[in-house]
Each structure stands twice: as C-alpha cells, then as structure tokens.
Design an enzyme around this catalytic site. Structure first.
Site, PDB file in Angstrom:
ATOM      1  N   ARG A 280       5.966   5.946   3.459  1.00 13.95           N
ATOM      2  CA  ARG A 280       4.822   6.848   3.363  1.00 13.95           C
ATOM      3  C   ARG A 280       3.653   6.370   4.220  1.00 13.95           C
ATOM      4  O   ARG A 280       2.874   7.162   4.738  1.00 13.95           O
ATOM      5  CB  ARG A 280       4.407   6.940   1.889  1.00 13.95           C
ATOM      6  CG  ARG A 280       3.168   7.738   1.651  1.00 13.95           C
ATOM      7  CD  ARG A 280       2.824   7.820   0.169  1.00 13.95           C
ATOM      8  NE  ARG A 280       1.673   8.667   0.016  1.00 13.95           N
ATOM      9  CZ  ARG A 280       1.690   9.976   0.037  1.00 13.95           C
ATOM     10  NH1 ARG A 280       2.831  10.604   0.212  1.00 13.95           N
ATOM     11  NH2 ARG A 280       0.591  10.678  -0.096  1.00 13.95           N
TER      12      ARG A 280
ATOM     13  N   LEU B  13       0.858  -1.188   0.000  1.00 12.67           N
ATOM     14  CA  LEU B  13       0.000   0.000   0.000  1.00 12.67           C
ATOM     15  C   LEU B  13       0.890   1.233   0.000  1.00 12.67           C
ATOM     16  O   LEU B  13       1.744   1.371   0.872  1.00 12.67           O
ATOM     17  CB  LEU B  13      -0.899   0.031   1.236  1.00 12.67           C
ATOM     18  CG  LEU B  13      -2.011  -1.010   1.351  1.00 12.67           C
ATOM     19  CD1 LEU B  13      -2.659  -0.919   2.733  1.00 12.67           C
ATOM     20  CD2 LEU B  13      -3.055  -0.809   0.262  1.00 12.67           C
ATOM     21  N   HIS B  14       0.687   2.128  -0.985  1.00 15.38           N
ATOM     22  CA  HIS B  14       1.447   3.375  -0.946  1.00 15.38           C
ATOM     23  C   HIS B  14       0.748   4.527  -1.650  1.00 15.38           C
ATOM     24  O   HIS B  14       1.118   5.676  -1.454  1.00 15.38           O
ATOM     25  CB  HIS B  14       2.841   3.175  -1.561  1.00 15.38           C
ATOM     26  CG  HIS B  14       2.850   3.189  -3.055  1.00 15.38           C
ATOM     27  ND1 HIS B  14       2.468   2.101  -3.795  1.00 15.38           N
ATOM     28  CD2 HIS B  14       3.174   4.163  -3.933  1.00 15.38           C
ATOM     29  CE1 HIS B  14       2.575   2.399  -5.078  1.00 15.38           C
ATOM     30  NE2 HIS B  14       2.987   3.638  -5.193  1.00 15.38           N
ATOM     31  N   ARG B  15      -0.272   4.277  -2.462  1.00 15.32           N
ATOM     32  CA  ARG B  15      -0.943   5.353  -3.195  1.00 15.32           C
ATOM     33  C   ARG B  15      -1.577   6.342  -2.217  1.00 15.32           C
ATOM     34  O   ARG B  15      -2.222   5.935  -1.249  1.00 15.32           O
ATOM     35  CB  ARG B  15      -2.022   4.785  -4.109  1.00 15.32           C
ATOM     36  CG  ARG B  15      -1.492   3.958  -5.262  1.00 15.32           C
ATOM     37  CD  ARG B  15      -1.148   4.804  -6.447  1.00 15.32           C
ATOM     38  NE  ARG B  15      -0.534   4.017  -7.506  1.00 15.32           N
ATOM     39  CZ  ARG B  15      -0.058   4.520  -8.622  1.00 15.32           C
ATOM     40  NH1 ARG B  15      -0.113   5.823  -8.818  1.00 15.32           N
ATOM     41  NH2 ARG B  15       0.482   3.753  -9.540  1.00 15.32           N
TER      42      ARG B  15
ATOM     43  N   ASP C  58      -1.491  -1.726  -4.753  1.00 17.00           N
ATOM     44  CA  ASP C  58      -1.962  -0.550  -5.480  1.00 17.00           C
ATOM     45  C   ASP C  58      -0.849   0.003  -6.369  1.00 17.00           C
ATOM     46  O   ASP C  58      -0.917   1.124  -6.848  1.00 17.00           O
ATOM     47  CB  ASP C  58      -2.492   0.526  -4.533  1.00 17.00           C
ATOM     48  CG  ASP C  58      -1.480   0.971  -3.482  1.00 17.00           C
ATOM     49  OD1 ASP C  58      -0.293   0.563  -3.569  1.00 17.00           O
ATOM     50  OD2 ASP C  58      -1.860   1.727  -2.564  1.00 17.00           O
TER      51      ASP C  58
END
Length: 372
Positions: free
Chosen positions: A239, A204-206, A277
């Site tokens: 992030r 997950l990073h978006r 993502d």
C-alpha cells in the site's frame, strides 16, 4: 460435534484464526476455513499461510480490493449462499477488517451463532473505518471474545450482557509463542547485514499516514532524524511503496521487501526499538518485551501502553523524534497483560463448544432477567 466456519481475509486475520481453528479441531469440531480474498497479494497472503502452517482454505470468496462499500458488498454477496450451503452451527470472525463486518452481518441475518474474536477494542476515533467495523460486529455477535480486561470493560460499559462477554486472552500471542523458536532460526538478520540491537524497525500502512503526502512527508522527516542515531529498517507494505518513493526516503531509512511472518517476528525481537502504526505490532512487541513507539494519535490497544512496552507518540514529527529519543535513552521495562500466555485459542474453543446453540442460548438483543 458442531460445524464452525472460521473466516479470514487479510494478513492480521491469519495469525488470529490459526489458534482458534487448531483448538476447535483438537476438540473434534468440523472446522471450515473461508478466505474472503481481501488480501490477494502473494507477499501479504500465501507466505503467511506457509509460515504459519495453515491448511489451504476450504472456500475462497475472491473479494479483492475496492472501496469500503464495494468490498463489503462483494464479501456479503459471496458469503450468503455459502452460509446457506454449509449450514454451520457457528461462525467465527476475527479483527476489524471489512470482511469481518461483512460476514458478521450475513451470519446475524442467517441465524447461526456469531463469535467475534478481539471484541471490545476501541480507539475512540470514529474516523477510522476499523472502529466502525469493530463496533458494528460486536453489536450483532453472540460471543464477545475479549483479549484483555480493558476490552471487556468497554463492552460492559456499552451495555452488553455478562453471558456474552468472555476475557480469553490474545490469539495473536498464541501464534507468536508457538512460532518464536522457528522465527529465531530465521536468517533475516544475516540477509540484511543487521546485528541484534543495532537497528530500529519501522512499519507504515494506515491510510491516514500513507495516503496524505504531507502526513507521510512529516513522518519520514521524523524517521530520518531518528535514523541518524539508530538506523531504521522499513519493510515496504504494498500500500505504501509507491507513495514512499514519490515523497522520497531520507538517509538512515532502509527499505526492504515485505517480510513473511517468521522473518518479521525475528526482525521485531532483535530490534532496539519498533516504530509502527499497526495494532498487531503493538501487541507483538509487548509480548516480546521490545520497546514500541506508535505513530498514531490513539490506539485501540491501550493495554499495550498501560501494561506493556508501547508508547503513543502521535503523528507530529517533533513529538515523534523526542519520544523515540526518550525511549532509546530509557527503554520501558518488559511487561505483559494477563492471559497473554498462548492459550487463548483453547479458551475460545471451550466457550464456543460449551455455550449452547442458537436455539438454547439468548441472542444479542434478548432481555435476560438479572442481566446488566
């Protein structure tokens, strides 16, 4: 032979620029590697250079973080005098990050030929900053180097000339295939007590997924349900780390430190399913033949759905859960798009070295007789 600047700025760029640099240097080009510094965290930067065997950058711009405008502006301000000093024949930019657009704009105004690797990818989601970067970079590029036929079709539909569009294959897959045997020797499964096919891998990073606490909470709720059937390993992107801890991570999800390139490929290849993502992960899982579920409502890489192992699940927790259970019950058959064969870098080098100069070839807005 020509002098060609290759620009990298963030983790996904490193895997894309390496095959291009290698191929150009094999043909005798003077290649200058410029690192913009958009990613500066060691876990997201130095380890990938080591894993991939990329030589140290010739120049480092030190852009750092900031808003889209601040970051893009800093890269432009640092790249402009460097371009004047080096006077390259061409500049190669890759992907869709702020550094890509910044260096593309500077190059277009300075005059060297500009080549965009991964041209033509479209998510149709104008709220994504990456979509704006892709479209604007394509518009000012001389060479549009598409990874697949669908990306080339997008460019033709937007009116680009045939002499600009080249289907070259996927440079990410060049790097993957070149390093797969090394990745298989990684001890990462033993390190985390994992068995092949006994876990799922999640990323997950978006911003749309991790910056909104409600959206992140919903995704984690879905991952927690899935983890009850197939335990999930989640390498924590810098992030997302603080936000994950703030929201709370359900049982069945194991957080691990950010993975280097070789470890991450090993984790992907041995996973029962990958939830992500990330656009690059959609491509890598397709090349590896591993089932992938994308936690987004759209993808700029639809070829991974149409000709690969990717399934688009959206961001609704119930839909994600149902989609993953369906994939676990009936995994998609392995398949891979044409030209994802490890030779994209070589095709790109030939396009650049045989395509003429800024004085001899049409520029992006020239009208060419007989062109579409």
């Amino acid at each position: 032979m020509p002098r060609i600047i290759c620009v990298a700025g963030a983790r996904p760029n490193y895997m894309k620029v390496k095959p291009v640099m290698d191929a150009l240097e094999r043909h005798g080009a003077d290649v200058v590697l410029v690192h913009t510094g958009q990613h500066y965290d060691t876990a997201m930067n130095d380890v990938f250079f080591r894993d991939l065997g990329i030589r140290p950058p010739d120049r480092h711009l030190g852009a750092g973080s900031g808003s889209h405008a601040e970051q893009t502006g800093r890269v432009m301000a640092a790249f402009e005098p460097l371009l004047a000093e080096l006077a390259p024949d061409a500049v190669v930019v890759v992907g869709d990050i702020n550094s890509t657009l910044a260096c593309a704009l500077v190059t277009a105004k300075a005059g060297p030929l500009l080549a965009h690797v991964e041209a033509g990818l479209r998510s149709r989601d104008w709220s994504m900053p990456e979509e704006v970067n892709r479209v604007a970079t394509d518009r000012v590029s001389d060479y549009l180097l598409a990874p697949s036929a669908d990306a080339a079709a997008n460019l033709r539909a937007e009116g680009y000339r045939e002499d600009q569009v080249h289907v070259v294959g996927n440079v990410m897959i060049d790097t993957l295939l070149a390093n797969l045997e090394r990745a298989r020797r990684s001890d990462v499964l033993d390190r985390y007590g994992l068995t092949r096919g006994g876990y799922g891998l999640a990323t997950l990073h978006r911003p749309a997924n991790v910056d909104d606490p409600d959206a992140l909470r919903g995704l984690l709720r879905a991952l927690g349900r899935i983890g009850g059937r197939c335990p999930l390993v989640l390498p924590v992107h810098p992030r997302a780390e603080q936000r994950l801890h703030a929201v709370g991570v359900p049982a069945g999800i194991r957080l691990v430190p950010p993975a280097g390139y070789l470890d991450f490929i090993a984790l992907q290849e041995a996973a029962r399913v990958v939830l992500t993502d990330s656009g690059g992960v959609q491509e890598e899982t397709t090349a590896l033949g591993v089932p992938c579920v994308t936690l987004r409502n759209n993808t700029e890489r639809p070829v991974t759905v149409e000709e690969g192992t990717n399934v688009l699940a959206g961001t609704d927790p119930d839909r994600i859960t149902a989609t993953v259970h369906r994939v676990l019950d009936d995994p998609p058959a392995p398949r891979c798009p044409a030209l994802w064969d490890g030779r994209a870098g070589e095709r790109i080098a030939r396009v650049l070295l045989d395509g003429g100069t800024a004085r001899t070839r049409p520029r992006p807005t020239d009208l060419v007789r007989g062109a579409a």
